[in-house]
Design an enzyme around this catalytic site. Structure first.
Site, mmCIF file in Angstrom:
data_model
loop_
_atom_site.group_PDB
_atom_site.id
_atom_site.type_symbol
_atom_site.label_atom_id
_atom_site.label_comp_id
_atom_site.label_asym_id
_atom_site.label_seq_id
_atom_site.Cartn_x
_atom_site.Cartn_y
_atom_site.Cartn_z
ATOM 1 N N THR A 111 0.939 -1.153 0.035
ATOM 2 C CA THR A 111 0.060 0.001 0.037
ATOM 3 C C THR A 111 0.972 1.272 0.054
ATOM 4 O O THR A 111 2.074 1.364 0.805
ATOM 5 C CB THR A 111 -1.067 -0.066 1.334
ATOM 6 O OG1 THR A 111 -1.892 -1.142 1.363
ATOM 7 C CG2 THR A 111 -1.853 1.212 1.209
ATOM 8 N N THR A 112 0.494 2.252 -0.776
ATOM 9 C CA THR A 112 1.396 3.345 -0.785
ATOM 10 C C THR A 112 0.427 4.629 -0.602
ATOM 11 O O THR A 112 -0.883 4.365 -0.652
ATOM 12 C CB THR A 112 1.932 3.658 -2.155
ATOM 13 O OG1 THR A 112 0.870 3.912 -3.222
ATOM 14 C CG2 THR A 112 2.658 2.270 -2.625
ATOM 15 N N SER A 114 -0.565 6.823 -2.576
ATOM 16 C CA SER A 114 -1.329 6.916 -3.832
ATOM 17 C C SER A 114 -2.491 6.004 -3.917
ATOM 18 O O SER A 114 -2.870 5.775 -5.020
ATOM 19 C CB SER A 114 -0.490 7.335 -5.097
ATOM 20 O OG SER A 114 0.208 6.081 -5.347
ATOM 21 N N CYS A 115 -2.219 4.967 -3.059
ATOM 22 C CA CYS A 115 -3.441 3.771 -3.345
ATOM 23 C C CYS A 115 -4.894 4.078 -3.122
ATOM 24 O O CYS A 115 -4.853 5.371 -2.826
ATOM 25 C CB CYS A 115 -2.967 2.502 -2.382
ATOM 26 S SG CYS A 115 -3.465 2.702 -1.004
ATOM 27 N N GLY A 116 -5.774 3.311 -3.434
ATOM 28 C CA GLY A 116 -6.916 3.624 -3.422
ATOM 29 C C GLY A 116 -7.778 3.214 -4.654
ATOM 30 O O GLY A 116 -7.325 2.560 -5.367
#
Length: 280
Positions: A111-112, A114-116
């Site tokens: 997960t970063t 900018s994830c989602g």
């Protein structure tokens, strides 16, 4: 701050020439979150408050609704070359009767920030999943109080003061009283730690609370606020278009660019009380 800050050599370049000196760097390590022994997600985070982070993550993903949904939490199966526990794998056991996470929740990747997810389907999913919609929360926040909260958040960013490399999230009352601040290399992790703290303290739904974040507001941060029943979300930077759409549809007051006493309000400004202009 032993595991929060690392000392690394850095080459300093400038008009006066170059020199090598040690510098304080924010620590980033992976945390694998397991549920009942099954890997669910891996997130890169700043070590510390991992139990809050995991509880907040599971709550904002709709897996749990209260701390009673978790039977226990324990570190496991994480050893370095010398056999020492690295505390980078956390297993949470669900209480009897709590359904296991659905396939859609599983995130078996890193997960970063900018994830989602995005798109109309995502907005609909949040509206359906949240147990604590903020839409009917009657909170009112004075403009001057809301405008002061980013500075108050900044005053409590201890690791940022040493490294300059962390995001922060803070939960406040409408009168400006600080409830909790959490820092992390990931802005989403900082919010999950705040939500987890509130969940473990019996403060979810977080009605009558204001969430302040140190950077921009992504869809994921707005989603986490809605899932936790937080009615007001403010940031020092800009929101994304999808964050504005979500806030508008779910009854979340969303403010950005909170600086120098002013701000942009993107959704549900009725909760912010503005003093009447002075008559001259």
């Amino acid at each position: 701050m032993g595991r929060l800050i690392a000392r690394k050599p850095v080459l300093r370049l400038g008009p006066a020439g170059e020199r090598t000196r040690p510098d304080s760097i924010a620590v980033e390590e992976p945390l694998e979150i397991r549920v009942d022994g099954k890997p669910l997600a891996v997130t890169m985070r700043t070590p510390g408050h991992d139990v809050e982070l995991a509880h907040g993550f599971l709550h904002t993903e709709g897996v749990i609704g209260s701390p009673d949904d978790i039977r226990d939490a324990r570190y496991c199966d994480s050893r370095d070359d010398e056999g020492r526990n690295t505390y980078n794998v956390l297993d949470l056991g669900l209480a009897p009767g709590v359904p296991s996470p659905t396939v859609g929740v599983e995130r078996n990747f890193y997960t970063t920030s900018s994830c989602g997810v995005c798109g109309k389907a995502s907005l609909d999913a949040v509206r359906v999943k949240t147990r604590f919609s903020p839409a009917d929360d009657p909170i009112r926040v004075p403009l001057d109080v809301l405008a002061s909260l980013p500075d108050r958040l900044r005053e409590h960013q201890q690791v940022f003061d040493r490294t300059g490399g962390l995001h922060a999230a803070g939960l406040f009352t409408p009168t400006g009283e600080l409830l909790v601040v959490r820092e992390d290399v990931g802005r989403h992790n900082a919010v999950d730690k705040v939500v987890g703290w509130a969940l473990l303290g019996g403060l979810i739904p977080a009605r009558g609370c204001v969430l302040i974040v140190s950077g921009r507001t992504s869809f994921e941060l707005a989603q986490k606020a809605v899932m936790a029943g937080i009615p007001v979300l403010g940031a020092v930077s800009a929101p994304s278009s999808l964050a504005v759409d979500l806030a508008d549809e779910c009854g979340l007051t969303l403010a950005g660019f909170i600086r120098n006493g002013s701000m942009n309000v993107y959704a549900h400004p009725n909760r912010i009380t503005v003093p009447a202009p002075v008559q001259i």
